[in-house]
Motif scaffolding. Structure first.
Motif, mmCIF file in Angstrom:
data_model
loop_
_atom_site.group_PDB
_atom_site.id
_atom_site.type_symbol
_atom_site.label_atom_id
_atom_site.label_comp_id
_atom_site.label_asym_id
_atom_site.label_seq_id
_atom_site.Cartn_x
_atom_site.Cartn_y
_atom_site.Cartn_z
ATOM 1 N N ARG A 21 0.837 -1.202 0.000
ATOM 2 C CA ARG A 21 0.000 0.000 0.000
ATOM 3 C C ARG A 21 0.873 1.254 0.000
ATOM 4 O O ARG A 21 1.922 1.287 0.645
ATOM 5 N N ASP A 40 -5.394 3.233 3.157
ATOM 6 C CA ASP A 40 -5.713 2.517 4.385
ATOM 7 C C ASP A 40 -7.070 1.824 4.326
ATOM 8 O O ASP A 40 -7.650 1.489 5.357
ATOM 9 N N GLN A 41 -7.589 1.552 3.112
ATOM 10 C CA GLN A 41 -8.872 0.870 2.959
ATOM 11 C C GLN A 41 -8.651 -0.609 2.570
ATOM 12 O O GLN A 41 -7.557 -0.990 2.150
ATOM 13 N N ASN A 89 -6.649 -3.121 6.085
ATOM 14 C CA ASN A 89 -5.476 -2.299 6.366
ATOM 15 C C ASN A 89 -4.731 -2.885 7.574
ATOM 16 O O ASN A 89 -5.326 -3.358 8.526
ATOM 17 N N GLY A 148 -9.449 -1.447 -4.940
ATOM 18 C CA GLY A 148 -9.695 -0.718 -3.713
ATOM 19 C C GLY A 148 -10.403 0.585 -4.035
ATOM 20 O O GLY A 148 -10.365 1.073 -5.185
ATOM 21 N N ASP A 149 -11.032 1.168 -3.065
ATOM 22 C CA ASP A 149 -11.795 2.396 -3.260
ATOM 23 C C ASP A 149 -10.844 3.563 -3.510
ATOM 24 O O ASP A 149 -10.086 3.972 -2.615
#
Length: 638
Positions: free
Chosen positions: A58, A62-63, A88, A116-117
């Motif tokens: 990452r 943090d999602q 996360n 991921g968003d």
């Protein structure tokens, strides 16, 4: 203004310098993800699972990250993650790739997509290789199959797998002449084999035809086997009627003539009527709530004629009284196959048949054993509600005669039980004496000759068994006139072998037992499953059905698939604990199935049980049974 312009140039020069150094001030705070694997290649064997560690990296994100294996996957493959989405604070998850026997051993590619968003999707490609696990061999349960013109039958193809092989195997047959059709019950299959149904039109010429069976699966060389198809003229048939008790009717009944497939028959007035060849197989199922019992008999038409409804329950309830009992004594009263024990004045017999019946009553000390001192025999009673008073002090009573019983041929450590039943001319099975013959010797009580009429006989059942072992030997001797008797038992049974032939749609088990000269008439295997809901499958084969006693008794649960009305839910399930019971017999064939005995005849048998459970024992504790000695007929009538 010049100063400001100069400052701008300085900033521009500084930015150019940062760019040259590999820095991007406009993307330094951008969110992103990346995925990687601990190996670029995944190798998995058929029937196994391979694990790959997937790492999620990452950047300012943090999602949760969701992973998907893009499909469709190759046939026979499944892929799952041990953790998905990946939250996360967690960097890894495990990809589990499982290959079934349907998985084709050819290279392919797995593509994993991570999303991921608010971040750009990422993909990862892994090279995938499926390896063949183990190997297999092709064979036939029997090398030949006989079918009649206009008939058919079923052969069993065996796939003997080794080293955990689970390949999906396709079966094919060639060489069938015109008028012969062939159909596999399972192809392709990951089982241990399958059924091959063969039918022949009436126009197919008699003779022997080789059928060539080929099995194929990717990664393994083809296997071949040859089945000899013997086409015969349709054998002659004779009408057969097999009666059953109205209170104990099979839920399903079928028969198989020589050269023909299984055919269902429905009952008429509690009787199954059909035309049978000289050798015939019958199968029928009892269903009682969640309990089922499938009986399969391979016998001759003459042997099956012993099946009778002679000892069926009726609708009458009869009440009676007993006189002449002293302290510690009881009376055992029987009419037909229905009996009761009483230590008081009054008693009741329920389910008595409507036909005239003899009554046999025995007085004595009854506590697991029966040691008699008086008996009463009343002849051909046609009663509606009340039984005449049984007075053991009156002239109608008599003392049983005492002789000596000597049992030989038993083994060291055997316990020896015996039951002496008096079988009257109307088939009332009254017990005279039940005890143990310690060391092989005992007094034997019987009905005196002067109290007997034509058609009466005694049925002496002797059972010698290892109390904590799997074996036992038994004998049923039929006699009329009481004399001192020496009864020789046969040897213990050879160790049987049980194997699984096919597992779907139900488990077809195979029982094999080396033939012994002392037991040349028939063999039986009984398989049990379950405790709350019990399934029982019973197989019997006679020497006359096979033409002679075989070198090895080989009994296999038949393939009933395709037979009208059959349900595989009645049968055994693969993978379950299955205790079994094996028995071999020496006797007149129809006597095993319930025909009336002749004084001087006997039945010898030996048994082997895979469990010490009383359910599996051939023997019964000494005492009074409401049915005949526990032979094959016990299971016909349950």
């Amino acid at each position: 203004m010049r100063g400001i312009a100069g400052s701008s140039n300085v900033v521009a020069i500084a930015l150019l310098g940062l760019a040259a150094a590999g820095c991007d001030l406009f993307t330094a705070d951008k969110k992103s993800i990346a995925i990687s694997a601990d190996t670029p290649e995944v190798t998995v064997g058929q029937g196994t699972t391979a694990n790959v560690v997937i790492t999620v990296t990452r950047n300012n994100f943090d999602q949760p990250v969701t992973l998907v294996v893009e499909g469709p996957l190759p046939t026979g493959l499944t892929a799952t993650f041990t953790l998905n989405p990946v939250p996360n604070g967690t960097a890894t998850t495990t990809l589990r790739v499982t290959a079934s026997g349907l998985a084709n051993p050819s290279p392919s590619t797995l593509t994993i997509r991570a999303t991921g968003d608010g971040v750009t999707e990422q993909t990862l490609n892994l090279d995938l290789t499926v390896n063949v696990t183990g190997s297999y061999e092709l064979s036939l349960l029997n090398s030949s199959l006989t079918v009649a013109q206009g008939g058919g039958g079923s052969a069993t193809v065996l796939l003997t797998r080794s080293n955990l092989n689970v390949s999906s195997i396709s079966l094919d047959v060639s060489g069938a002449p015109a008028g012969v059709t062939t159909t596999f019950s399972q192809s392709p299959t990951t089982d241990r084999g399958g059924g091959l149904t063969i039918t022949a039109s009436s126009a197919v010429a008699t003779g022997t035809y080789p059928l060539f069976i080929t099995s194929t699966t990717p990664g393994i060389a083809n296997r071949n086997a040859t089945l000899s198809l013997v086409v015969i003229a349709a054998p002659n048939t004779t009408p057969v009627s097999l009666p059953f008790c109205s209170t104990d009717m099979p839920a399903w009944f079928a028969f198989q003539n020589e050269g023909f497939a299984w055919q269902r028959v429905t009952a008429t007035d509690n009787t199954f009527n059909f035309s049978a060849t000289s050798k015939v197989a019958v199968a029928y199922t009892f269903v009682d709530g969640g309990d089922t019992q499938m009986n399969v008999f391979l016998a001759t038409r003459n042997e099956l004629s012993g099946i009778t409804d002679r000892d069926c329950d009726g609708t009458k309830t009869l009440a009676g009284t007993v006189a002449g009992l002293t302290s510690g004594q009881s009376a055992y009263v029987v009419m037909g196959a229905n009996g009761t024990t009483t230590s008081s004045t009054n008693y009741t017999l329920q389910g008595v048949a409507e036909r005239p019946l003899d009554l046999v009553a025995t007085r004595g000390a009854i506590s697991g054993t029966l040691v008699p001192d008086k008996m009463i025999v009343l002849r051909s009673l046609a009663l509606s509600s009340t039984i005449p008073v049984l007075d053991f002090t009156a002239a109608e009573s008599f003392a049983p005669v005492s002789t000596t019983l000597s049992v030989t041929g038993f083994n060291t450590g055997d316990a020896i039980d015996f039951v002496n039943n008096f079988v009257s001319a109307t088939s009332t099975f009254g017990t005279v004496h039940a005890a143990q013959a310690a060391g092989g010797s005992s007094i034997l009580f019987s009905v005196p000759a002067e109290q007997q009429v034509s058609g009466d006989t005694h049925e002496l059942f002797i059972d010698a068994y290892q109390p904590s072992g799997p074996t036992g030997t038994s004998k049923v001797a039929y006699f009329q006139t009481p004399t001192d008797r020496t009864e020789a038992l046969g040897p213990v049974l050879s160790n049987p072998a049980v194997s699984v032939v096919i597992t779907t749609p139900y488990a077809r088990l195979r029982g094999q037992l080396a033939s012994q000269a002392d037991y040349p008439s028939a063999a039986r295997f009984v398989f049990f499953q379950g405790t709350e809901s019990v399934k029982v499958v019973l197989l019997v084969g006679t020497a006359d059905y096979f033409g002679a006693a075989p070198g090895t008794w080989d009994l296999v649960i038949p393939d009933f698939t395709g037979t009208t009305g059959f349900s595989s839910t009645w049968m055994l399930t693969a993978g379950q604990t299955t205790p079994f019971h094996a028995t071999a017999y020496a006797s007149r064939g129809d006597l095993l199935f319930g025909a009336l005995p002749v004084p001087g005849e006997s039945i010898k048998f030996a048994y082997w049980v895979s469990s010490a459970s009383a359910l599996l024992r051939e023997r019964r504790a000494p005492g009074m049974g409401a049915r005949r000695a526990p032979l094959i007929t016990q299971y016909l009538r349950r």
